[in-house]
Scaffold this active site. Structure first.
Site, PDB file in Angstrom:
ATOM      1  N   LYS A   1       0.919  -1.615   0.023  1.00 26.05           N
ATOM      2  CA  LYS A   1       0.162  -0.067  -0.081  1.00 26.05           C
ATOM      3  C   LYS A   1       0.688   1.438   0.157  1.00 26.05           C
ATOM      4  O   LYS A   1       0.455   2.592  -0.154  1.00 26.05           O
ATOM      5  CB  LYS A   1      -0.831  -0.104   1.429  1.00 26.05           C
ATOM      6  CG  LYS A   1      -0.664   0.227   2.667  1.00 26.05           C
ATOM      7  CD  LYS A   1      -1.613   0.028   3.925  1.00 26.05           C
ATOM      8  CE  LYS A   1      -1.067   0.331   4.913  1.00 26.05           C
ATOM      9  NZ  LYS A   1      -0.544   1.618   5.388  1.00 26.05           N
ATOM     10  N   ASP A   2       1.754   1.208   0.294  1.00 28.71           N
ATOM     11  CA  ASP A   2       3.410   2.193   0.681  1.00 28.71           C
ATOM     12  C   ASP A   2       4.039   2.239  -0.916  1.00 28.71           C
ATOM     13  O   ASP A   2       4.149   3.042  -0.929  1.00 28.71           O
ATOM     14  CB  ASP A   2       4.079   2.136   1.549  1.00 28.71           C
ATOM     15  CG  ASP A   2       3.426   2.577   3.190  1.00 28.71           C
ATOM     16  OD1 ASP A   2       2.102   3.371   3.075  1.00 28.71           O
ATOM     17  OD2 ASP A   2       3.757   1.220   4.037  1.00 28.71           O
TER      18      ASP A   2
ATOM     19  N   ARG B   1      -7.712   8.618   3.126  1.00 28.16           N
ATOM     20  CA  ARG B   1      -8.837   7.415   3.139  1.00 28.16           C
ATOM     21  C   ARG B   1      -9.227   7.468   5.070  1.00 28.16           C
ATOM     22  O   ARG B   1     -10.670   8.006   4.629  1.00 28.16           O
ATOM     23  CB  ARG B   1      -8.158   6.411   2.486  1.00 28.16           C
ATOM     24  CG  ARG B   1      -9.155   5.440   3.012  1.00 28.16           C
ATOM     25  CD  ARG B   1      -8.440   4.189   2.543  1.00 28.16           C
ATOM     26  NE  ARG B   1      -7.770   3.962   3.820  1.00 28.16           N
ATOM     27  CZ  ARG B   1      -7.969   3.485   4.430  1.00 28.16           C
ATOM     28  NH1 ARG B   1      -9.164   2.602   5.001  1.00 28.16           N
ATOM     29  NH2 ARG B   1      -7.237   3.142   5.443  1.00 28.16           N
ATOM     30  N   ARG B   2      -8.268   7.562   5.247  1.00 33.94           N
ATOM     31  CA  ARG B   2      -9.060   7.304   7.001  1.00 33.94           C
ATOM     32  C   ARG B   2      -9.593   8.617   7.417  1.00 33.94           C
ATOM     33  O   ARG B   2     -10.809   8.585   8.309  1.00 33.94           O
ATOM     34  CB  ARG B   2      -8.223   6.699   8.245  1.00 33.94           C
ATOM     35  CG  ARG B   2      -7.889   5.111   7.474  1.00 33.94           C
ATOM     36  CD  ARG B   2      -6.310   4.997   8.923  1.00 33.94           C
ATOM     37  NE  ARG B   2      -5.841   4.007   7.926  1.00 33.94           N
ATOM     38  CZ  ARG B   2      -4.945   3.097   8.731  1.00 33.94           C
ATOM     39  NH1 ARG B   2      -3.317   4.272   8.701  1.00 33.94           N
ATOM     40  NH2 ARG B   2      -4.797   1.750   8.122  1.00 33.94           N
TER      41      ARG B   2
ATOM     42  N   ARG C   1       2.089  10.498  12.116  1.00 33.68           N
ATOM     43  CA  ARG C   1       2.923   9.862  11.554  1.00 33.68           C
ATOM     44  C   ARG C   1       4.497   9.022  12.431  1.00 33.68           C
ATOM     45  O   ARG C   1       4.316   9.649  13.732  1.00 33.68           O
ATOM     46  CB  ARG C   1       3.929  10.316  10.609  1.00 33.68           C
ATOM     47  CG  ARG C   1       2.862  10.789   9.264  1.00 33.68           C
ATOM     48  CD  ARG C   1       3.372  11.095   8.062  1.00 33.68           C
ATOM     49  NE  ARG C   1       4.409  10.628   7.840  1.00 33.68           N
ATOM     50  CZ  ARG C   1       6.002  10.950   7.979  1.00 33.68           C
ATOM     51  NH1 ARG C   1       6.612  11.887   7.437  1.00 33.68           N
ATOM     52  NH2 ARG C   1       6.993   9.521   7.043  1.00 33.68           N
TER      53      ARG C   1
ATOM     54  N   ARG D   1       3.433   5.764  17.361  1.00 38.84           N
ATOM     55  CA  ARG D   1       1.925   5.680  17.040  1.00 38.84           C
ATOM     56  C   ARG D   1       1.077   5.550  18.367  1.00 38.84           C
ATOM     57  O   ARG D   1       0.834   6.409  19.236  1.00 38.84           O
ATOM     58  CB  ARG D   1       1.341   5.605  15.878  1.00 38.84           C
ATOM     59  CG  ARG D   1       1.644   6.400  15.209  1.00 38.84           C
ATOM     60  CD  ARG D   1       1.279   5.897  13.916  1.00 38.84           C
ATOM     61  NE  ARG D   1       2.181   6.182  12.237  1.00 38.84           N
ATOM     62  CZ  ARG D   1       1.164   5.706  10.895  1.00 38.84           C
ATOM     63  NH1 ARG D   1       0.026   6.117  10.692  1.00 38.84           N
ATOM     64  NH2 ARG D   1       1.759   5.944   9.624  1.00 38.84           N
TER      65      ARG D   1
ATOM     66  N   CYS E   1      -0.984  10.309  -3.427  1.00 41.65           N
ATOM     67  CA  CYS E   1      -1.496  10.661  -2.212  1.00 41.65           C
ATOM     68  C   CYS E   1      -2.302  11.502  -1.383  1.00 41.65           C
ATOM     69  O   CYS E   1      -3.121  11.646  -0.026  1.00 41.65           O
ATOM     70  CB  CYS E   1       0.551  10.910  -1.175  1.00 41.65           C
ATOM     71  SG  CYS E   1       0.912   9.481  -0.910  1.00 41.65           S
TER      72      CYS E   1
END
Length: 300
Positions: free
Chosen positions: A81-82, A127-128, A145, A151, A236
């Site tokens: 996904k990155d 998205r989130r 981040r 986190r 992004c």
């Protein structure tokens, strides 16, 4: 290959994923060892700004790409996904490991509905952010981040009330009980979420060696989702959710596009046997039906 070098980022999760690839290669070929080479990326060094502001997903890949193309490593491991949608022709996605849990996990509350009114949520994902605000426009979303432990540490010290992390990453780090999984019907995951990919040079012996550990079902689904992104020309900045599933020869793709604050969105679903054609067709369909506030976020 007498001495195989596998490049990776240096975060605990990246090293765990590199270890998974190393073990799979050793099992497939009877090798006694694979060397893991840690390469620090710009994305790891710059933690105080959103990726979209400082170069996008290439911040996770460009240093690994350089080392791969220079022959310093034979392959490199990525969270798919990155990995940016359009890759250099000289680099091939040689293998995808079997996909893990695709869902997001909410940490700090039992559900999105249970978050206190006006709660502060940390995430760096457009998205989130958009999906949360669609369900709970009262929430305050702040940039968050860092690796998983960073986190969770910020959450523990009260910088935010809750955060979202990928279930797959938490599981790979042994944090199976951390957070509550959110159904994909509530929050469609990022394209390729939960998938670990291995890239090699397009030419050379390493590509075939790595292909021995490829999971065909995961490849079919991830490439469908990446074809959808390619059809959108998404980056992004763009809130996108997509998830492909496969049953027999039929691939089903569910996807959605949102504006930044989740006030407008468009979704769709399609099935077929050709994943690339399916992804591109659904991208065209959603863009054609999307309200202007959503469509303006995409180049298509």
């Amino acid at each position: 290959m007498a001495h195989f070098k596998l490049g990776t980022r240096g975060s605990p999760l990246a090293l765990t994923q590199a270890g998974m690839v190393r073990d799979a290669l050793m099992a497939a070929h009877g090798w006694e060892d694979v060397e893991i080479v840690v390469i620090r990326t710009t994305g790891d060094r710059v933690q105080d700004r959103a990726l979209a502001e400082i170069g996008g997903k290439a911040l996770w890949t460009k240093e690994l790409d350089r080392a791969l193309l220079a022959g310093e490593i034979d392959a490199c491991v990525h969270s798919m996904k990155d990995v940016e949608t359009f890759r250099p022709d000289a680099i091939a996605i040689a293998a995808l490991l079997p996909r893990a849990d695709v869902r997001d996990r909410l940490i700090g509350a039992d559900s999105v509905a249970a978050l206190p009114h006006g709660a502060t949520i940390g995430t760096s994902s457009p998205r989130r952010r958009a999906q949360l605000l669609r369900h709970r426009p009262d929430l305050r979303i702040v940039l968050f981040r860092g690796n998983v432990d960073t986190r969770l540490g910020k959450l523990a010290t009260g910088e935010v009330d809750a955060t979202l992390l990928a279930a797959a990453g938490l599981d790979r780090l042994g944090r199976h009980d951390t957070g509550v999984a959110i159904a994909t019907e509530t929050m469609l995951p990022a394209p390729a979420q939960g998938a670990v990919g291995v890239e090699t040079r397009a030419e050379g012996a390493a590509r075939a060696l790595v292909a021995a550990i490829d999971c065909a079902a995961t490849r079919a689904c991830v490439m469908t989702e990446r074809a959808f992104l390619a059809g959108l020309r998404a980056d992004c900045h763009s809130p996108v959710g997509a998830l492909a599933t496969i049953a027999g020869d039929t691939i089903t793709l569910a996807a959605e596009l949102l504006d930044e604050d989740g006030t407008a969105s468009i979704d769709g679903r399609a099935s077929g046997s050709d994943g690339v054609a399916l992804g591109q067709a659904l991208a065209i369909d959603l863009l054609s039906r999307a309200p202007h506030v959503v469509r303006r976020l995409f180049d298509g």
